[in-house]
Design a protein around this motif. Sequence first.
Motif, PDB file in Angstrom:
ATOM      1  N   ASN A 159       0.968  -1.660  -0.222  1.00 37.60           N
ATOM      2  CA  ASN A 159       0.368   0.286  -0.362  1.00 37.60           C
ATOM      3  C   ASN A 159       0.872   1.060   0.051  1.00 37.60           C
ATOM      4  OD1 ASN A 159      -2.495  -1.794   0.036  1.00 37.60           O
ATOM      5  ND2 ASN A 159      -2.069  -1.550   2.552  1.00 37.60           N
ATOM      6  N   ARG A 160       1.843   0.992  -1.111  1.00 34.88           N
ATOM      7  CA  ARG A 160       2.771   2.448  -0.815  1.00 34.88           C
ATOM      8  C   ARG A 160       1.839   3.741  -1.510  1.00 34.88           C
ATOM      9  NH1 ARG A 160       4.540   0.685  -5.915  1.00 34.88           N
ATOM     10  NH2 ARG A 160       6.562  -0.225  -4.190  1.00 34.88           N
ATOM     11  N   THR A 161       2.132   4.591  -0.345  1.00 35.31           N
ATOM     12  CA  THR A 161       1.954   6.316  -0.949  1.00 35.31           C
ATOM     13  C   THR A 161       2.073   6.851  -1.506  1.00 35.31           C
ATOM     14  OG1 THR A 161       2.769   7.105   1.280  1.00 35.31           O
ATOM     15  CG2 THR A 161       1.202   5.996   1.599  1.00 35.31           C
ATOM     16  N   TRP A 162       3.593   7.010  -2.490  1.00 34.20           N
ATOM     17  CA  TRP A 162       3.430   7.974  -2.419  1.00 34.20           C
ATOM     18  C   TRP A 162       2.663   8.428  -4.331  1.00 34.20           C
ATOM     19  CZ3 TRP A 162       6.136   6.861  -7.449  1.00 34.20           C
ATOM     20  CH2 TRP A 162       7.086   5.865  -6.998  1.00 34.20           C
ATOM     21  N   PRO A 163       2.581   7.364  -4.945  1.00 39.37           N
ATOM     22  CA  PRO A 163       2.215   7.636  -6.112  1.00 39.37           C
ATOM     23  C   PRO A 163       1.116   8.482  -6.130  1.00 39.37           C
ATOM     24  CG  PRO A 163       2.443   5.202  -6.147  1.00 39.37           C
ATOM     25  CD  PRO A 163       2.430   5.675  -4.724  1.00 39.37           C
ATOM     26  N   ASP A 164       0.463   8.467  -5.624  1.00 35.82           N
ATOM     27  CA  ASP A 164      -1.107   9.984  -5.826  1.00 35.82           C
ATOM     28  C   ASP A 164      -0.572  11.133  -5.264  1.00 35.82           C
ATOM     29  OD1 ASP A 164      -2.431   7.667  -6.506  1.00 35.82           O
ATOM     30  OD2 ASP A 164      -3.091   7.086  -5.171  1.00 35.82           O
ATOM     31  N   GLN A 165       0.736  11.602  -4.582  1.00 29.35           N
ATOM     32  CA  GLN A 165       0.784  12.504  -4.045  1.00 29.35           C
ATOM     33  C   GLN A 165       1.635  13.658  -5.031  1.00 29.35           C
ATOM     34  OE1 GLN A 165       1.254  12.336  -0.455  1.00 29.35           O
ATOM     35  NE2 GLN A 165       0.402  10.979  -0.225  1.00 29.35           N
ATOM     36  N   GLU A 166       1.753  14.717  -4.541  1.00 27.49           N
ATOM     37  CA  GLU A 166       2.584  16.172  -5.259  1.00 27.49           C
ATOM     38  C   GLU A 166       3.193  16.099  -4.099  1.00 27.49           C
ATOM     39  OE1 GLU A 166       1.422  16.459  -8.432  1.00 27.49           O
ATOM     40  OE2 GLU A 166      -0.066  15.449  -8.820  1.00 27.49           O
ATOM     41  N   ILE A 167       4.293  16.984  -4.881  1.00 28.67           N
ATOM     42  CA  ILE A 167       4.315  18.150  -4.072  1.00 28.67           C
ATOM     43  C   ILE A 167       3.942  19.337  -3.792  1.00 28.67           C
ATOM     44  CG2 ILE A 167       6.904  19.327  -3.825  1.00 28.67           C
ATOM     45  CD1 ILE A 167       8.313  16.824  -5.036  1.00 28.67           C
ATOM     46  N   THR A 168       3.533  19.473  -2.679  1.00 28.08           N
ATOM     47  CA  THR A 168       2.219  20.702  -2.030  1.00 28.08           C
ATOM     48  C   THR A 168       3.306  22.250  -0.869  1.00 28.08           C
ATOM     49  OG1 THR A 168       1.376  19.845  -0.063  1.00 28.08           O
ATOM     50  CG2 THR A 168       0.530  19.723  -2.346  1.00 28.08           C
ATOM     51  N   SER A 169       4.759  21.806  -0.789  1.00 23.97           N
ATOM     52  CA  SER A 169       4.552  22.645  -0.346  1.00 23.97           C
ATOM     53  C   SER A 169       6.402  21.996  -0.368  1.00 23.97           C
ATOM     54  CB  SER A 169       4.590  22.690   1.737  1.00 23.97           C
ATOM     55  OG  SER A 169       4.936  21.502   1.788  1.00 23.97           O
ATOM     56  N   ALA A 170       7.613  23.523   0.090  1.00 22.04           N
ATOM     57  CA  ALA A 170       8.751  23.436  -0.006  1.00 22.04           C
ATOM     58  C   ALA A 170       9.051  22.451   0.899  1.00 22.04           C
ATOM     59  CB  ALA A 170       9.224  25.121   0.138  1.00 22.04           C
ATOM     60  N   PRO A 171      10.291  21.239   0.666  1.00 25.53           N
ATOM     61  CA  PRO A 171      11.420  20.949   2.063  1.00 25.53           C
ATOM     62  C   PRO A 171      11.667  22.363   2.489  1.00 25.53           C
ATOM     63  CG  PRO A 171      12.022  20.526  -0.389  1.00 25.53           C
ATOM     64  CD  PRO A 171      10.881  21.185  -0.657  1.00 25.53           C
ATOM     65  N   LEU A 172      12.332  21.391   3.702  1.00 21.23           N
ATOM     66  CA  LEU A 172      13.387  22.178   4.317  1.00 21.23           C
ATOM     67  C   LEU A 172      15.066  22.037   3.020  1.00 21.23           C
ATOM     68  CD1 LEU A 172      13.263  20.517   7.871  1.00 21.23           C
ATOM     69  CD2 LEU A 172      13.009  23.442   6.994  1.00 21.23           C
ATOM     70  N   TRP A 173      15.913  23.236   3.084  1.00 22.44           N
ATOM     71  CA  TRP A 173      16.819  22.850   2.397  1.00 22.44           C
ATOM     72  C   TRP A 173      18.063  23.010   2.953  1.00 22.44           C
ATOM     73  CZ3 TRP A 173      15.543  22.101  -2.901  1.00 22.44           C
ATOM     74  CH2 TRP A 173      14.248  21.952  -2.835  1.00 22.44           C
ATOM     75  N   SER A 174      18.990  22.262   2.620  1.00 22.92           N
ATOM     76  CA  SER A 174      20.211  22.320   2.800  1.00 22.92           C
ATOM     77  C   SER A 174      20.836  22.750   1.723  1.00 22.92           C
ATOM     78  CB  SER A 174      20.117  21.792   3.413  1.00 22.92           C
ATOM     79  OG  SER A 174      22.076  21.294   3.902  1.00 22.92           O
ATOM     80  N   SER A 175      22.356  23.805   1.778  1.00 20.53           N
ATOM     81  CA  SER A 175      22.827  23.069   0.340  1.00 20.53           C
ATOM     82  C   SER A 175      24.369  22.522   1.271  1.00 20.53           C
ATOM     83  CB  SER A 175      23.638  25.028   0.439  1.00 20.53           C
ATOM     84  OG  SER A 175      24.888  24.755  -0.163  1.00 20.53           O
ATOM     85  N   VAL A 176      24.661  21.765  -0.091  1.00 19.68           N
ATOM     86  CA  VAL A 176      25.966  21.519   0.727  1.00 19.68           C
ATOM     87  C   VAL A 176      27.240  21.801  -0.559  1.00 19.68           C
ATOM     88  CG1 VAL A 176      25.403  19.381   1.842  1.00 19.68           C
ATOM     89  CG2 VAL A 176      25.542  19.032  -1.111  1.00 19.68           C
ATOM     90  N   ASP A 177      26.759  23.108  -1.394  1.00 20.29           N
ATOM     91  CA  ASP A 177      28.021  23.538  -2.378  1.00 20.29           C
ATOM     92  C   ASP A 177      29.336  23.680  -1.611  1.00 20.29           C
ATOM     93  OD1 ASP A 177      25.973  24.578  -4.291  1.00 20.29           O
ATOM     94  OD2 ASP A 177      25.174  24.696  -2.843  1.00 20.29           O
ATOM     95  N   LEU A 178      28.981  23.403  -0.566  1.00 19.97           N
ATOM     96  CA  LEU A 178      30.605  24.608   0.014  1.00 19.97           C
ATOM     97  C   LEU A 178      31.355  23.258   0.550  1.00 19.97           C
ATOM     98  CD1 LEU A 178      29.621  27.921   1.512  1.00 19.97           C
ATOM     99  CD2 LEU A 178      30.508  27.424   0.286  1.00 19.97           C
TER     100      LEU A 178
END
Length: 439
Positions: A14-33
């Motif tokens: 009963n996987r949940t993700w196929p019906d999901q949409e991304i509806t809000s921003a995640p927390l972002w972390s930059s690992v550029d440096l």
Amino acid sequence: HTKYRPFQPVAIENRTWPDQEITSAPLWSSVDLRDGNQALVEPMTVEQKKEFFKLLVDVGFKEIEVGFPAASQLDFDFVRWLVEEDQVPDDVYIQVLTQARPELIERTYESLKGAKKAIVHVYNSTSTTQREQVFRLDKEGIKNIAVNGALCVKEHAEKNPGTEWVFQYSPESFTGTETDYAVEVCDAVIDVWQPTPDNKCIINLPATVEVATPNRFADQIEYFCRNVKKRDSIIVSLHTHNDRGCGVAAAELGLMAGADRIEGTLLGNGERTGNMDVVTMAMNMYSQGVDPKLQLGDMDRIVSVVQSCTQLPVHPRHPYAGELVFTAFSGSHQDAIKKCLANQTSDKPWDVAYLPIDPMDVGRSYQEVIRVNSQSGKGGVAFALEQEYGLALPRWLQVELSPIVQQFSEKDGGVIESADMKRLFEENFMTGSTPYALG
Ligand code: KIV
Ligand code: ZN
């Protein structure tokens, strides 16, 4: 063929993700440096790190992994500069990476003395490959490394109460680790840190090497989210790499499968094929009407700083950022774009053929959308002259001017500038000062 072992998928009912949409921003972390920097032929200088850090702050990252201070004196000094010169805005966490080894953790805390907010990111590798061949330890032995690292991180934080600490643990090579065992190791770390819903820790799940299709990665994430203990007290973070070219897709599906946070780099620099590209993922969200909570409106500045600090060119077809991604040369595309742009008004949702987003939203102009070469038709020529010089050519004149422009471009072998088109128009259709075509 049998040379490569197939990926062992984790079973999800009963996987949940196929019906999901991304509806809000995640927390972002930059690992550029850190991840980005460690993959460079020539690592960034302190000056380049300073410039890049400023860009990351301006783009709106609230969590920025600034280095591996216990492994590099330059990184140590950079962290000290950030702290001592008060360069970190009050709402930004600087994040630093360390292996789960007591002497390295001690040095890491030295670098952070006096920081206002910091994420201490401790990791050890948990995959079968690394257990068997690199560390030659069994599952219990590898789990002990994680637990001892977590204890050490906690003890140092308790001795330095002036800083707002957040703990982060990564079972490195998570994708090559049995998912139930990864849960077991992370549960053991969580037992040490005792997070609460008001004082969460971060558990970061790296696709250190991307080894499977994005849906399989998402299955691992979903399994993890369902089975890890104290789910309401941890932030589940993703750190995908791009070995199969699907780093963004994996992060997107992983988010749909339950994660809260994403680590990545601007334009995708990072080990081997790179980290997942935050610009692409954030702009994908933006184009679907979701605010990514990052400021990407000055794409030229992003490209220019990334290029100058990493010494890596940005591909002209890089999604959203490349020089050619909003440009059409072909006549039929130009014609469609021109018609749609004429219908587009600010009160209607963006609906322009061949342009998934409005180029102006990333600081690009319409002038560069339609560029004329030997493949272009009359629509492109007319659009360019109207945009640049306000010359609205009647249709019959467009038809006559277009082959002249095409001929010029064929001889010249490239893109023809608006100034040349105007000159050709004047040479061929103006007598004296009277533009007889425009009457
Ligand atoms: O790719 C990786 O696994 C890493 C970890 C150290 C998080 O960069
Ligand atoms: Zn990485």
